[in-house]
Write a protein that holds these residues in place. Structure first.
Motif, PDB file in Angstrom:
ATOM      1  N   HIS A  65       0.835  -1.196   0.000  1.00  9.29           N
ATOM      2  CA  HIS A  65       0.000   0.000   0.000  1.00  9.29           C
ATOM      3  C   HIS A  65       0.873   1.249   0.000  1.00  9.29           C
ATOM      4  CE1 HIS A  65      -3.772   2.043   1.933  1.00  9.29           C
ATOM      5  NE2 HIS A  65      -3.536   2.476   0.725  1.00  9.29           N
ATOM      6  N   ALA A  66       1.906   1.255   0.840  1.00  2.31           N
ATOM      7  CA  ALA A  66       2.840   2.385   0.882  1.00  2.31           C
ATOM      8  C   ALA A  66       3.612   2.504  -0.432  1.00  2.31           C
ATOM      9  CB  ALA A  66       3.805   2.222   2.049  1.00  2.31           C
ATOM     10  N   ALA A  67       4.017   1.367  -0.999  1.00  2.00           N
ATOM     11  CA  ALA A  67       4.745   1.400  -2.269  1.00  2.00           C
ATOM     12  C   ALA A  67       3.863   1.904  -3.408  1.00  2.00           C
ATOM     13  CB  ALA A  67       5.286   0.012  -2.597  1.00  2.00           C
ATOM     14  N   ALA A  68       2.565   1.610  -3.358  1.00  3.19           N
ATOM     15  CA  ALA A  68       1.658   2.108  -4.393  1.00  3.19           C
ATOM     16  C   ALA A  68       1.567   3.629  -4.344  1.00  3.19           C
ATOM     17  CB  ALA A  68       0.272   1.482  -4.222  1.00  3.19           C
ATOM     18  N   TRP A  69       1.419   4.198  -3.136  1.00  5.39           N
ATOM     19  CA  TRP A  69       1.382   5.656  -3.031  1.00  5.39           C
ATOM     20  C   TRP A  69       2.717   6.271  -3.434  1.00  5.39           C
ATOM     21  CZ3 TRP A  69      -2.821   8.158  -3.280  1.00  5.39           C
ATOM     22  CH2 TRP A  69      -3.979   7.721  -2.664  1.00  5.39           C
ATOM     23  N   GLY A  70       3.815   5.642  -3.027  1.00  4.98           N
ATOM     24  CA  GLY A  70       5.130   6.159  -3.398  1.00  4.98           C
ATOM     25  C   GLY A  70       5.386   6.093  -4.887  1.00  4.98           C
ATOM     26  N   GLY A  71       4.991   4.988  -5.509  1.00  8.31           N
ATOM     27  CA  GLY A  71       5.156   4.875  -6.956  1.00  8.31           C
ATOM     28  C   GLY A  71       4.334   5.898  -7.708  1.00  8.31           C
ATOM     29  N   LEU A  72       3.103   6.100  -7.273  1.00  8.01           N
ATOM     30  CA  LEU A  72       2.252   7.096  -7.928  1.00  8.01           C
ATOM     31  C   LEU A  72       2.827   8.500  -7.778  1.00  8.01           C
ATOM     32  CD1 LEU A  72      -0.350   7.826  -9.432  1.00  8.01           C
ATOM     33  CD2 LEU A  72      -1.462   8.004  -7.210  1.00  8.01           C
ATOM     34  N   ALA A  73       3.274   8.849  -6.580  1.00  7.66           N
ATOM     35  CA  ALA A  73       3.844  10.179  -6.361  1.00  7.66           C
ATOM     36  C   ALA A  73       5.124  10.372  -7.163  1.00  7.66           C
ATOM     37  CB  ALA A  73       4.120  10.388  -4.875  1.00  7.66           C
ATOM     38  N   GLY A  74       5.983   9.357  -7.195  1.00  5.01           N
ATOM     39  CA  GLY A  74       7.226   9.468  -7.949  1.00  5.01           C
ATOM     40  C   GLY A  74       6.997   9.612  -9.442  1.00  5.01           C
ATOM     41  N   ILE A  75       6.070   8.839  -9.976  1.00  6.02           N
ATOM     42  CA  ILE A  75       5.762   8.925 -11.404  1.00  6.02           C
ATOM     43  C   ILE A  75       5.149  10.280 -11.731  1.00  6.02           C
ATOM     44  CG2 ILE A  75       4.249   8.016 -13.206  1.00  6.02           C
ATOM     45  CD1 ILE A  75       4.706   5.240 -11.901  1.00  6.02           C
ATOM     46  N   ALA A  76       4.243  10.754 -10.885  1.00 10.07           N
ATOM     47  CA  ALA A  76       3.568  12.028 -11.147  1.00 10.07           C
ATOM     48  C   ALA A  76       4.554  13.195 -11.118  1.00 10.07           C
ATOM     49  CB  ALA A  76       2.460  12.252 -10.122  1.00 10.07           C
TER      50      ALA A  76
END
Length: 138
Positions: free
Chosen positions: A80-91
């Motif tokens: 769950h934390a990695a999903a938010w981190g991946g989304l923020a990093g990509i954005a």
């Protein structure tokens, strides 16, 4: 004469949400889409390409935020934390790449932001669970 004051009873929180579930993803998507088009514009007149860039960026980010917010609770706290981190990093990496910088610098900034958001989200999820490992109700 002193009267004993009774402890007031706790009111039960309403189960109805004040803000709909889709409001945050829509707001973030619209702001992100406008900002992406604004960065790409860089002083030039508005074109249909800028419109489509902003619209597609808004829909993709809003949909991703909605999906993680809605279905992320079923994931383990690490994913769950990695999903938010991946989304923020990509954005953030995508927005930075629109400002005509190298792909390497945009990728590095995206990785740094993604790692920071992942660490922060993991800390939040890890510290807000009960002894049985059940997450907090958010």
């Amino acid at each position: 004469m002193a009267a004993h004051a009774a402890v007031p009873a706790r009111r039960r929180a309403s189960s109805a949400r004040a803000v709909p579930v889709w409001a945050m993803p829509v707001a973030l998507g619209v702001i992100y889409g406008f900002y992406a088009a604004f960065i790409q514009k860089s002083g030039a007149p508005v074109t249909w390409g800028l419109f489509w860039l902003g619209l597609i960026s808004a829909v993709v980010l809003g949909g991703a935020v909605y999906a993680i917010h809605r279905y992320g609770r079923s994931l383990p706290r690490e994913l769950h934390a990695a999903a938010w981190g991946g989304l923020a990093g990509i954005a953030i990496g995508f927005l930075y790449s629109l400002s005509d910088v190298s792909i390497l610098s945009a990728s590095i900034l995206g990785l740094i932001v993604g790692a920071g958001v992942t660490a922060g989200a993991f800390y939040l999820y890890y510290t807000h669970e009960d002894a049985a490992g059940r997450p907090a109700p958010y």
